[in-house]
Enzyme design. Structure first.
Site, PDB file in Angstrom:
ATOM      1  N   CYS A   7      33.100  78.457 -49.886  1.00 55.67           N
ATOM      2  CA  CYS A   7      31.772  78.838 -49.974  1.00 55.67           C
ATOM      3  C   CYS A   7      30.840  77.582 -49.845  1.00 55.67           C
ATOM      4  CB  CYS A   7      31.419  80.376 -51.049  1.00 55.67           C
ATOM      5  SG  CYS A   7      31.697  80.579 -52.352  1.00 55.67           S
ATOM      6  N   ASN A  10      30.759  78.545 -54.812  1.00 56.28           N
ATOM      7  CA  ASN A  10      32.043  78.512 -55.902  1.00 56.28           C
ATOM      8  C   ASN A  10      31.974  79.643 -57.122  1.00 56.28           C
ATOM      9  OD1 ASN A  10      34.615  76.617 -56.755  1.00 56.28           O
ATOM     10  ND2 ASN A  10      35.123  78.431 -56.207  1.00 56.28           N
ATOM     11  N   CYS A  12      30.864  83.016 -56.750  1.00 59.74           N
ATOM     12  CA  CYS A  12      30.607  84.593 -55.908  1.00 59.74           C
ATOM     13  C   CYS A  12      31.574  84.442 -55.376  1.00 59.74           C
ATOM     14  CB  CYS A  12      28.520  84.425 -55.456  1.00 59.74           C
ATOM     15  SG  CYS A  12      27.290  83.913 -56.171  1.00 59.74           S
ATOM     16  N   ARG A  13      31.191  84.453 -53.794  1.00 57.47           N
ATOM     17  CA  ARG A  13      32.327  84.380 -52.926  1.00 57.47           C
ATOM     18  C   ARG A  13      33.509  84.025 -52.965  1.00 57.47           C
ATOM     19  NH1 ARG A  13      28.652  83.072 -48.117  1.00 57.47           N
ATOM     20  NH2 ARG A  13      28.222  81.624 -49.951  1.00 57.47           N
ATOM     21  N   SER A  14      33.842  82.521 -53.187  1.00 56.86           N
ATOM     22  CA  SER A  14      35.111  82.141 -52.556  1.00 56.86           C
ATOM     23  C   SER A  14      36.010  82.330 -54.056  1.00 56.86           C
ATOM     24  CB  SER A  14      35.205  80.539 -53.128  1.00 56.86           C
ATOM     25  OG  SER A  14      34.503  79.984 -53.998  1.00 56.86           O
ATOM     26  N   ASP A 123      25.978  86.130 -48.727  1.00 62.44           N
ATOM     27  CA  ASP A 123      25.946  85.061 -49.848  1.00 62.44           C
ATOM     28  C   ASP A 123      24.951  86.481 -50.590  1.00 62.44           C
ATOM     29  OD1 ASP A 123      25.008  83.680 -51.815  1.00 62.44           O
ATOM     30  OD2 ASP A 123      24.494  82.204 -50.486  1.00 62.44           O
TER      31      ASP A 123
HETATM   32  P1  4NP Z   1      28.626  81.214 -53.284  1.00 64.49           P
HETATM   33  O1  4NP Z   1      27.339  82.201 -53.628  1.00 64.49           O
HETATM   34  O2  4NP Z   1      28.473  80.297 -51.762  1.00 64.49           O
HETATM   35  O3  4NP Z   1      29.339  82.872 -53.072  1.00 64.49           O
HETATM   36  O4  4NP Z   1      28.998  81.019 -55.268  1.00 64.49           O
HETATM   37  C1  4NP Z   1      26.038  80.726 -53.600  1.00 64.49           C
HETATM   38  C2  4NP Z   1      25.574  80.446 -55.227  1.00 64.49           C
HETATM   39  C3  4NP Z   1      24.715  80.123 -55.910  1.00 64.49           C
HETATM   40  C4  4NP Z   1      24.456  79.218 -54.516  1.00 64.49           C
HETATM   41  C5  4NP Z   1      23.930  80.404 -53.715  1.00 64.49           C
HETATM   42  C6  4NP Z   1      24.974  81.195 -53.257  1.00 64.49           C
HETATM   43  N1  4NP Z   1      23.016  78.596 -54.872  1.00 64.49           N
HETATM   44  O5  4NP Z   1      21.720  78.247 -54.298  1.00 64.49           O
HETATM   45  O6  4NP Z   1      22.866  77.543 -55.988  1.00 64.49           O
END
Ligand code: 4NP
Length: 154
Positions: A7, A10, A12-14, A123
């Site tokens: 993702c 790294n 939240c989703r992955s 996201d």
């Molecule tokens: P992820 O979510 O891609 O599912 O881990 C996010 C975590 C942090 C950010 C964006 C998406 N960020 O912009 O910091």
């Protein structure tokens, strides 16, 4: 067989996908070992534990992702993993930009395995807790399709 979930951050989703898929594998009797990992496209959160909202949502489903730590996608991941699975189209583009032209594995969207061609795991970072439930629902449905695919691929 080695599976890498990707993702943006790294956190939240992955890592949620890593925890859910490992949980699914633990309840199955597979003939071959399957290892699971996750990473992010960006480096902002490297070394951090998953977002507390992701940890809490996973825990409600009996899955502990608190020990995972974020890392960034690296070129040698293509030598290590048979499946490199993106949560959204932006992730997929970034993976393809790094993917060696002779990579023999599978690069694609995770939700292709849920029967939703071109669908994304949204996201949840800037949203509310409900977003984390939706992430887990989508990942769970794809996990079963992914398992069937791995089984049939041998
Ligand atoms: P992820 O979510 O891609 O599912 O881990 C996010 C975590 C942090 C950010 C964006 C998406 N960020 O912009 O910091």
């Amino acid at each position: 067989m080695n599976v890498l979930f990707v993702c943006l951050g790294n956190i939240c989703r992955s890592p949620s996908a890593e925890g859910v898929f490992r949980h699914v594998l633990d309840s199955e009797n597979l003939l071959q070992p399957v290892s699971v990992d996750s990473c992010g496209i960006g480096a902002w959160h490297v070394g951090k534990a998953p977002d507390l909202r992701a940890q809490a949502a996973a825990k409600l489903r009996g899955i502990d992702i608190s020990a995972l730590r974020a890392r960034q996608l690296a070129p040698d991941d293509f030598a290590r993993f048979d499946y490199v699975l993106a949560m959204d189209h932006d992730n997929l583009r970034a993976i393809r930009a790094m993917q060696p032209s002779d990579y023999p594995g599978h690069v694609g969207l995770l939700l292709d395995f849920a029967g939703h061609a071109d669908a994304e795991v949204p996201d949840p970072y800037y949203g509310g807790e409900q977003g984390f439930e939706e992430v887990l629902d989508l990942i769970e449905s794809a996990s079963h399709g992914l398992l069937d695919h791995i089984r049939s691929a041998k």
